[in-house]
Design an enzyme around this catalytic site. Structure first.
Site, PDB file in Angstrom:
ATOM      1  N   GLU A  73      62.636  69.703  48.513  1.00  0.00           N
ATOM      2  CA  GLU A  73      61.886  68.481  48.838  1.00  0.00           C
ATOM      3  C   GLU A  73      60.722  68.288  47.862  1.00  0.00           C
ATOM      4  O   GLU A  73      60.374  69.174  47.092  1.00  0.00           O
ATOM      5  CB  GLU A  73      61.300  68.558  50.262  1.00  0.00           C
ATOM      6  CG  GLU A  73      62.028  67.720  51.302  1.00  0.00           C
ATOM      7  CD  GLU A  73      61.760  66.225  51.161  1.00  0.00           C
ATOM      8  OE1 GLU A  73      61.086  65.810  50.188  1.00  0.00           O
ATOM      9  OE2 GLU A  73      62.239  65.458  52.018  1.00  0.00           O
ATOM     10  N   ARG A 116      56.165  70.849  62.516  1.00  0.00           N
ATOM     11  CA  ARG A 116      55.847  71.342  61.173  1.00  0.00           C
ATOM     12  C   ARG A 116      55.490  70.193  60.258  1.00  0.00           C
ATOM     13  O   ARG A 116      55.792  69.029  60.532  1.00  0.00           O
ATOM     14  CB  ARG A 116      57.033  72.105  60.575  1.00  0.00           C
ATOM     15  CG  ARG A 116      58.265  71.238  60.284  1.00  0.00           C
ATOM     16  CD  ARG A 116      59.254  71.984  59.401  1.00  0.00           C
ATOM     17  NE  ARG A 116      60.513  71.282  59.194  1.00  0.00           N
ATOM     18  CZ  ARG A 116      60.707  70.328  58.290  1.00  0.00           C
ATOM     19  NH1 ARG A 116      59.712  69.924  57.514  1.00  0.00           N
ATOM     20  NH2 ARG A 116      61.895  69.763  58.154  1.00  0.00           N
ATOM     21  N   ASP A 171      63.085  69.871  66.375  1.00  0.00           N
ATOM     22  CA  ASP A 171      64.247  69.298  67.051  1.00  0.00           C
ATOM     23  C   ASP A 171      64.335  67.785  66.883  1.00  0.00           C
ATOM     24  O   ASP A 171      65.197  67.141  67.487  1.00  0.00           O
ATOM     25  CB  ASP A 171      64.255  69.660  68.537  1.00  0.00           C
ATOM     26  CG  ASP A 171      63.037  69.127  69.300  1.00  0.00           C
ATOM     27  OD1 ASP A 171      62.229  68.374  68.708  1.00  0.00           O
ATOM     28  OD2 ASP A 171      62.909  69.455  70.495  1.00  0.00           O
ATOM     29  N   GLU A 172      63.444  67.225  66.054  1.00  0.00           N
ATOM     30  CA  GLU A 172      63.426  65.790  65.748  1.00  0.00           C
ATOM     31  C   GLU A 172      63.276  64.931  67.002  1.00  0.00           C
ATOM     32  O   GLU A 172      63.832  63.839  67.113  1.00  0.00           O
ATOM     33  CB  GLU A 172      64.655  65.389  64.938  1.00  0.00           C
ATOM     34  CG  GLU A 172      64.736  66.107  63.604  1.00  0.00           C
ATOM     35  CD  GLU A 172      65.875  65.646  62.710  1.00  0.00           C
ATOM     36  OE1 GLU A 172      66.417  64.550  62.970  1.00  0.00           O
ATOM     37  OE2 GLU A 172      66.210  66.378  61.762  1.00  0.00           O
ATOM     38  N   ASN A 206      58.529  60.765  56.347  1.00  0.00           N
ATOM     39  CA  ASN A 206      59.079  61.081  55.031  1.00  0.00           C
ATOM     40  C   ASN A 206      58.380  60.300  53.933  1.00  0.00           C
ATOM     41  O   ASN A 206      57.161  60.270  53.870  1.00  0.00           O
ATOM     42  CB  ASN A 206      60.599  60.892  55.027  1.00  0.00           C
ATOM     43  CG  ASN A 206      61.330  62.220  55.099  1.00  0.00           C
ATOM     44  OD1 ASN A 206      60.996  63.161  54.385  1.00  0.00           O
ATOM     45  ND2 ASN A 206      62.326  62.315  55.965  1.00  0.00           N
ATOM     46  N   ASP A 234      65.100  58.910  52.814  1.00  0.00           N
ATOM     47  CA  ASP A 234      64.318  60.138  52.887  1.00  0.00           C
ATOM     48  C   ASP A 234      63.065  59.978  52.024  1.00  0.00           C
ATOM     49  O   ASP A 234      62.195  59.182  52.345  1.00  0.00           O
ATOM     50  CB  ASP A 234      65.196  61.314  52.457  1.00  0.00           C
ATOM     51  CG  ASP A 234      64.665  62.659  52.901  1.00  0.00           C
ATOM     52  OD1 ASP A 234      63.442  62.820  52.993  1.00  0.00           O
ATOM     53  OD2 ASP A 234      65.477  63.577  53.135  1.00  0.00           O
TER      54      ASP A 234
END
Length: 285
Positions: free
Chosen positions: A20, A100, A120-121, A148, A196
Site C-alpha cells: 500500500e 487499525r 472486520d470492515e 482509503n 482503493d
C-alpha cells in the site's frame, strides 16, 4: 473516449501481503511503500536499485516523509514518528480494539489526513482524522468503513477521497485545512472492482487503483473516465508518480485473500512515462 493500456514493469518483485501507500520522497530520491499486514516499511531507489525494509511493531497503513527527515507512520493504535536517527515516538495515540490505521495523505498545508478501518470492515467503524505537526488531532469523518485514497487538486482547492465499499470517488471543497461540501466525483461500476488508493496528476486528473479490478483508471477533472491501465494482478491497491521527473506511475499490489495469487501479486509495479505527477508535500512535524 476511453483508452486502454496494458504496459507495466516490475520495479520490486515482492510477496507483500497487503502492499500500500506508494509515496515519492524527493529529498532522498526514493519511493516509500508499506506492507500493512506484514508490518513493514519499504524504500526503493530506482536509480541504484537499492532497497531497505524497516519492521514496525504494529500493522502500518501508511508511511510519509517528514520535513526534517524521518517518517510519519499511520499505525494500528495511532500515528507515530520515526526520527532521522531511527528512533520512534508516538505523535497521537488512539487505540481502539479491532481497528487499525489504513491509507493516509499529506495535505498542501503539511497536515496528515490519516484513515482508519475495522479489521472486520464493520460499516461506519472507521474514521478520517487531520493531524498537525504538534499532534493536534481533529476527526473529520467518523462514519467511514474503509478509509482509503485521499489527494488534492493542483491548486489545492479540491480534496478527493475514497471510502472503498461505497464504490465512489468523492470530492470536497478545500480551504484553510477544511474539507466541506462533499459530493460524488465519479463512481466505479460493480463489475469493475472497488476504488482503493488514488493520486492526482499535474493536469488535475485523478488516478485510482481498482481492488479486484486489475487496473488503474484515470478520470479527468470533470469526472470522466478517459484512461484504463490494465495490470496482470487482480488487487492493485494504490498508485503514485515518482522518479526525478515524476513521470513514472508506481502501483502497489496485494496477495491477501487470493487462493491462487498471480506470481506478481504483492510486487511493486511501475508504468514508465504514464503521466506527470505533482510534487507531494512532506508532513510538517
Amino acid at each position: 473516449m476511453t483508452t486502454t493500456y496494458d504496459v507495466h514493469e516490475v520495479a520490486v518483485p515482492a510477496r507483500a501481503e497487503l502492499g500500500e501507500g506508494p509515496t515519492w520522497d524527493p529529498a532522498t530520491g526514493r519511493l516509500i511503500w508499506v506492507d500493512i499486514l506484514s508490518s513493514r516499511v519499504h524504500t526503493y531507489d530506482p536509480a541504484s536499485g537499492a532497497r531497505t525494509v524497516r519492521r514496525t511493531e504494529q500493522h502500518v497503513g501508511a508511511a510519509k516523509p517528514r520535513t526534517g527527515g524521518g517518517l510519519v507512520l499511520n499505525l494500528r493504535d495511532g500515528v507515530g514518528l520515526v526520527d532521522p536517527d531511527g528512533g520512534f515516538r508516538w505523535l497521537h495515540r488512539d487505540p481502539v480494539p479491532g481497528r487499525r490505521g489504513n491509507d493516509a495523505a499529506v495535505a498542501p498545508d503539511g497536515s496528515l489526513w490519516a484513515g482508519t478501518m475495522r479489521y472486520d470492515e464493520t460499516p461506519g467503524g472507521g474514521t478520517l482524522t487531520r493531524l498537525t505537526g504538534d499532534g493536534a488531532a481533529e476527526t473529520v469523518l467518523d462514519d467511514v468503513t474503509v478509509s482509503n485514497g485521499t489527494g488534492w487538486s493542483p491548486d489545492g482547492r479540491l480534496m478527493y477521497y475514497i471510502d472503498t465499499p461505497t464504490r465512489r470517488i468523492d470530492v470536497f471543497d478545500f480551504a484553510d485545512g477544511r474539507a466541506v461540501n462533499r459530493r460524488q466525483f465519479a463512481r466505479v461500476e460493480e463489475d469493475a472492482g472497488f476504488p482503493d488508493g488514488l493520486t492526482v496528476d499535474a493536469e488535475g486528473c485523478v488516478w485510482v487503483a481498482l481492488w479486484d479490478g486489475g487496473a488503474v483508471r484515470r478520470y479527468t477533472p470533470a469526472g470522466e473516465l478517459d484512461r484504463v491501465l490494465t495490470l496482470p494482478v487482480p488487487r492493485p491497491t494504490a498508485c503514485a508518480f515518482g522518479g526525478p521527473t515524476l513521470t513514472d506511475l508506481y502501483v502497489t499490489t496485494a496477495r491477501t485473500g487470493l487462493t491462487a495469487p498471480h506470481p506478481l501479486a504483492g510486487s511493486l509495479l511501475v508504468l514508465p512515462g504514464a503521466g506527470r505527477g505533482l510534487p507531494q508535500p512532506a508532513f510538517a512535524g
